[in-house]
Write a protein that holds these residues in place. Structure first.
Motif, short mmCIF file in Angstrom:
data_model
loop_
_atom_site.label_atom_id
_atom_site.label_comp_id
_atom_site.label_asym_id
_atom_site.label_seq_id
_atom_site.Cartn_x
_atom_site.Cartn_y
_atom_site.Cartn_z
N ARG A 82 46.16 46.12 52.28
CA ARG A 82 46.57 45.80 50.87
C ARG A 82 45.54 46.34 50.00
O ARG A 82 44.47 46.30 50.05
CB ARG A 82 46.65 44.19 50.81
CG ARG A 82 47.34 43.62 49.51
CD ARG A 82 46.98 42.18 49.44
NE ARG A 82 47.66 41.54 50.47
CZ ARG A 82 47.38 40.19 50.73
NH1 ARG A 82 46.76 39.31 49.88
NH2 ARG A 82 47.95 39.39 51.64
N TYR A 84 44.61 46.88 45.67
CA TYR A 84 44.98 46.95 44.25
C TYR A 84 43.73 46.51 43.55
O TYR A 84 42.40 46.42 43.87
CB TYR A 84 45.84 45.49 44.09
CG TYR A 84 45.20 44.10 44.52
CD1 TYR A 84 45.48 43.72 45.63
CD2 TYR A 84 44.75 43.17 43.43
CE1 TYR A 84 44.83 42.47 46.00
CE2 TYR A 84 44.35 42.07 44.03
CZ TYR A 84 44.50 41.81 45.21
OH TYR A 84 43.86 40.28 45.33
N ALA A 99 39.12 36.55 45.50
CA ALA A 99 40.51 37.03 46.39
C ALA A 99 40.24 37.28 47.58
O ALA A 99 41.06 36.83 48.52
CB ALA A 99 41.46 37.94 45.51
N GLU A 102 38.90 34.35 49.87
CA GLU A 102 40.26 33.26 50.08
C GLU A 102 41.06 33.91 51.08
O GLU A 102 41.91 33.26 51.86
CB GLU A 102 40.80 32.99 48.76
CG GLU A 102 39.71 32.09 47.97
CD GLU A 102 40.03 31.84 46.69
OE1 GLU A 102 38.88 31.38 45.96
OE2 GLU A 102 40.96 32.46 46.07
N TRP A 103 41.26 35.38 51.05
CA TRP A 103 42.18 36.07 52.01
C TRP A 103 41.70 35.89 53.32
O TRP A 103 42.35 35.59 54.20
CB TRP A 103 42.16 37.57 51.47
CG TRP A 103 42.87 38.41 52.53
CD1 TRP A 103 44.09 38.49 52.89
CD2 TRP A 103 42.22 39.30 53.61
NE1 TRP A 103 44.45 39.54 53.76
CE2 TRP A 103 43.29 40.06 54.15
CE3 TRP A 103 40.97 39.98 53.86
CZ2 TRP A 103 42.96 41.14 55.08
CZ3 TRP A 103 40.75 40.81 54.46
CH2 TRP A 103 41.82 41.37 55.36
N SER A 106 41.38 31.80 53.97
CA SER A 106 43.05 31.26 54.47
C SER A 106 43.52 31.57 55.85
O SER A 106 44.71 31.16 56.34
CB SER A 106 44.20 31.72 53.36
OG SER A 106 44.33 33.39 53.46
N ALA B 95 50.32 41.60 44.47
CA ALA B 95 49.15 41.10 44.84
C ALA B 95 48.54 39.76 44.19
O ALA B 95 47.82 39.21 44.76
CB ALA B 95 48.30 42.28 44.26
N MET B 98 49.94 36.86 46.27
CA MET B 98 49.09 36.61 47.42
C MET B 98 47.95 36.01 47.38
O MET B 98 47.43 35.36 48.02
CB MET B 98 48.93 37.89 48.34
CG MET B 98 50.38 38.74 48.78
SD MET B 98 50.97 37.57 49.91
CE MET B 98 52.90 38.17 49.78
N ALA B 99 47.10 36.58 46.22
CA ALA B 99 45.98 35.81 45.98
C ALA B 99 46.14 34.49 45.51
O ALA B 99 45.27 33.67 45.95
CB ALA B 99 45.26 36.67 44.85
N GLU B 102 46.75 32.59 48.85
CA GLU B 102 45.57 32.19 49.69
C GLU B 102 44.50 31.54 48.92
O GLU B 102 43.78 30.93 49.67
CB GLU B 102 45.02 33.70 50.03
CG GLU B 102 45.87 34.70 51.09
CD GLU B 102 46.02 35.93 51.09
OE1 GLU B 102 46.96 36.67 51.59
OE2 GLU B 102 45.09 36.46 50.43
N TRP B 103 44.50 31.52 47.59
CA TRP B 103 43.70 30.45 47.20
C TRP B 103 44.13 29.03 47.31
O TRP B 103 43.13 28.17 47.63
CB TRP B 103 43.75 30.97 45.51
CG TRP B 103 43.05 29.85 44.51
CD1 TRP B 103 41.86 29.78 44.29
CD2 TRP B 103 43.67 28.78 43.75
NE1 TRP B 103 41.44 28.49 43.52
CE2 TRP B 103 42.61 28.12 42.99
CE3 TRP B 103 45.14 28.36 43.53
CZ2 TRP B 103 42.87 27.09 42.05
CZ3 TRP B 103 45.24 27.43 42.62
CH2 TRP B 103 44.37 26.72 41.86
#
Lengths: 265, 265
Positions: A82, A84, A99, A102-103, A106, B95, B98-99, B102-103
């Motif tokens: 991924r 960005y 981010a 937390e990725w 999670s 993006a 997803m952030a 996952e947060w």
């Protein structure tokens, strides 16, 4: 003394001693790719383990194509990633760090690693006085102490100011060593501070919890804490910070202005 | 027939029937703020519960200040929020999604809610043929079926092509209804498809797992799945999609070109 400004403004007003500038032709992408390559070369993370690449920037090169995509291509990173950019003034890098954290937290990362790069290009115009320099941290620290005193109902007097200055020297100043020798690097500012702190004191800090405050003039901010990892000393040594600083070439204001006048690219 | 192009190019070549354009003066910020306000007004999320606002965009208005900050200010959202933009061509919205997911999944959200907005402004120049339209989904679907056939070692013949067309009509076409009436909206494209699917079939889809594919021309992409929630029908109804589409004003190509020639803002 240059541009009609007393050196004192920079030395005491902003807390800056030296300022790093990019070479002509170096843009946000080039700096980001170089930083990412150095991190990979230093063994911070295994290239094949990467599953996420985020670039925090406030000086992207294209609206549509993120800086992260250029870095991904230039470094030939794994295709299943991924990729960005995150953006919010100087807070943009921390948005990316959060981010990424937390990725992983999670479970979505599934054992893979993230690489977050902060990259910006600044051009200091004659009329610009960019604020987020070391001095800002000192003012903020004193303000926090003043709030603490108010909350506690104790007096804010000369002695309290002196204690605030002492706690600044003890708690904050060690993280500003690199900032004072590099200048404002925008999204990377907090992480340059962290690198400076580790560069100065990593062995003593392993296992200690430190506070980090990231501010974006957009405006948002985030205060968080982190525990210094046990490989911190080894990793900051691998970054070769002293050599990188020593390898810089000193240029005059006249030379700087000549470089800035060159067309971009 | 306008600009020397046959209507067929749009109708069959791109799969577009109608195209929505913003009013003169409406920019990425205005559209993002309107979308966020509508989501809050429709009760999608409680304003006081918000802890994260992300805007996915590839047409930001400022390098440093994110669109999300403008939205945060315009809607007077809670001050204790993380606020930033995510960027990667049309994948930028995903993006952000997803952030945000996952947060929440990491526990960092601590019970708070996230709002993710996709917002972009497009200007279709005379020479532009923007690709990511409905037809792209059909080509991709057929290609996936062809790969499946290759993997299975079965023939790719006329019958297989027919089966691919039938499964496209069944599995993908229902999600393209809105896209064909709005046109390319960049970061929001996938979510316009999702809204179209729910608009058409929400009651039948509750509890079903659907596949979502987000593509950014930067280039990155992500395929993920989601289960349609039990409030989906009620929430898509609250979005008033039919009324919003009906409230559009039909303009001629000449009028469109006049509007595009107006100075920005």
């Amino acid at each position: 003394r240059a541009r009609g400004v007393e050196p004192d403004k920079y030395l005491h007003g902003l807390g800056a001693r030296e300022m790093a500038v990019a070479e002509p032709g170096e843009d946000t992408v080039a700096l980001a790719a170089l930083a990412a390559r150095r991190a990979l070369d230093a063994g911070a993370v295994n290239r094949a383990d990467l599953g996420l690449l985020i670039v925090g920037t406030e000086t992207g090169v294209d609206h549509s194509k993120p800086v992260a995509s250029f870095v991904h291509g230039l470094l030939q990173l794994p295709s299943a990633m991924r990729v960005y950019d995150t953006q919010h003034a100087c807070y943009g890098g921390t948005a990316g760090v959060m981010a990424a954290v937390e990725w992983i937290a999670s479970g979505a990362a599934d054992g893979r690693a993230a690489l977050v790069v902060c990259s910006d290009i600044a051009r200091y115009g004659v009329a610009t006085a960019h604020v987020p320099f070391c001095k800002m941290a000192r003012k903020a620290h004193v303000q926090v102490r003043r709030c603490d005193a108010e909350d506690a109902g104790t007096a804010w007097d000369a002695a309290a100011e002196e204690r605030a200055a002492a706690s600044f020297a003890d708690q904050v100043e060690p993280s500003l060593g690199l900032c004072a020798r590099v200048g404002n690097i925008y999204t990377g500012s907090l992480y340059l501070g962290l690198a400076g702190l580790l560069h100065a004191q990593a062995p003593a800090l392993v296992g200690e919890r430190i506070g980090l405050f990231s501010y974006g003039s957009g405006c948002t901010s985030e205060f968080f804490s982190a525990v210094v990892g046990r490989r911190a000393a080894e990793q900051i040594a691998a970054a070769n910070i002293a050599e990188l600083l020593a390898a810089r070439e000193r240029i005059s204001i006249a030379e700087y202005e000549r470089l800035m006048a060159l067309p971009a690219n």
